[in-house]
Design an enzyme around this catalytic site. Structure first.
Site, PDB file in Angstrom:
ATOM      1  N   LYS A 158       0.836  -1.204   0.000  1.00 21.74           N
ATOM      2  CA  LYS A 158       0.000   0.000   0.000  1.00 21.74           C
ATOM      3  C   LYS A 158       0.874   1.258   0.000  1.00 21.74           C
ATOM      4  O   LYS A 158       0.672   2.168  -0.805  1.00 21.74           O
ATOM      5  CB  LYS A 158      -0.920  -0.025   1.224  1.00 21.74           C
TER       6      LYS A 158
ATOM      7  N   ASP B  63      -7.044   1.092   1.052  1.00 20.17           N
ATOM      8  CA  ASP B  63      -7.139   1.296   2.496  1.00 20.17           C
ATOM      9  C   ASP B  63      -8.539   0.879   2.930  1.00 20.17           C
ATOM     10  O   ASP B  63      -9.289   0.285   2.153  1.00 20.17           O
ATOM     11  CB  ASP B  63      -6.813   2.760   2.868  1.00 20.17           C
TER      12      ASP B  63
END
Ligand code: SF4
Length: 218
Positions: A129, A148
């Protein structure tokens, strides 16, 4: 990353319609973490774990004034670094990651932030991420989709994925959305997730997607 089968034309068309509406709603969607270099964005993203972007933005001006290079992060005393980032939570672990990151950048990359996913995820404290955030927003490279909590939730509600695992969600989004839209997609879903499609009580009655969203309550 092995991608799932291509979605049907109907699914792609519906996704395109949703993306077009979100683009009209959030034309200027951008990275909320303030930064002026890939290194600053990398550090800010590590600090944003379990913390709001607004809180990180309060902390980073003093941190970035103190640490301008990877070497600064490698050599700053632990207690000083912890003091600078304390209010972002989990500050001991984050300080450890950031100091390790500084050392790794100095030793392996001449103090520069590398521009490939493989090199980024090999750095301390950097997962897929964080790497996608840096590649998309500091280097302008759409290598993946940042997933997320907001992006995952909206992708499920919109019927774009059935998965909870962020890596599997990312795969589903990568086959559904054209590559050049991957970075901004995450920004727009995050804004929509914060303003309208709230985790506990989505505001479907105010949502521009209510007639095309399979989870709409209106
Ligand atoms: S219609 Fe409701 S569930 Fe669907 S995206 Fe909008 S707020 Fe979320």
């Amino acid at each position: 990353m092995k991608l799932p089968r291509r979605p049907t034309p109907a699914r792609r068309e519906r996704a395109a319609e949703i993306l077009a509406r979100l683009a009209r709603l959030y034309p200027d969607a951008d990275c909320a973490l303030r930064h002026e270099s890939p290194l600053e964005l990398l550090v800010a993203t590590i600090l944003s774990a379990q913390c709001t972007d607004a809180r990180v933005n309060l902390v980073t001006p003093a941190l970035f004034a103190r640490c301008r290079t990877a070497e600064d992060y490698a050599t700053i005393p632990t207690d000083e670094l912890e003091g600078l980032i304390r209010s972002t939570g989990f500050f001991r672990n984050k300080a450890k990651s950031i100091r390790g990151l500084g050392r790794a950048l100095v030793e392996q990359h001449d103090g520069q932030v590398p521009e490939s996913l493989a090199e980024l995820v090999a750095l301390p404290g950097v997962g897929r991420k964080t790497a996608n955030v840096v590649l998309g927003n500091a280097f302008g490279k759409d290598e993946g989709v940042v997933v997320d909590t907001h992006v995952g939730r909206l992708a499920r509600r919109l019927g774009w994925t059935k998965h909870d695992d962020p890596v599997k969600v990312e795969r589903d989004l990568m086959v559904l959305v054209p590559r050049e839209g991957w970075t901004v997609l995450a920004h727009r879903l995050i804004l929509h997730g914060r303003a309208i499609c709230l985790a506990r009580k989505p505001r479907c009655e105010r949502c521009v997607l209510s007639d095309v969203c399979p989870s709409s309550r209106v």
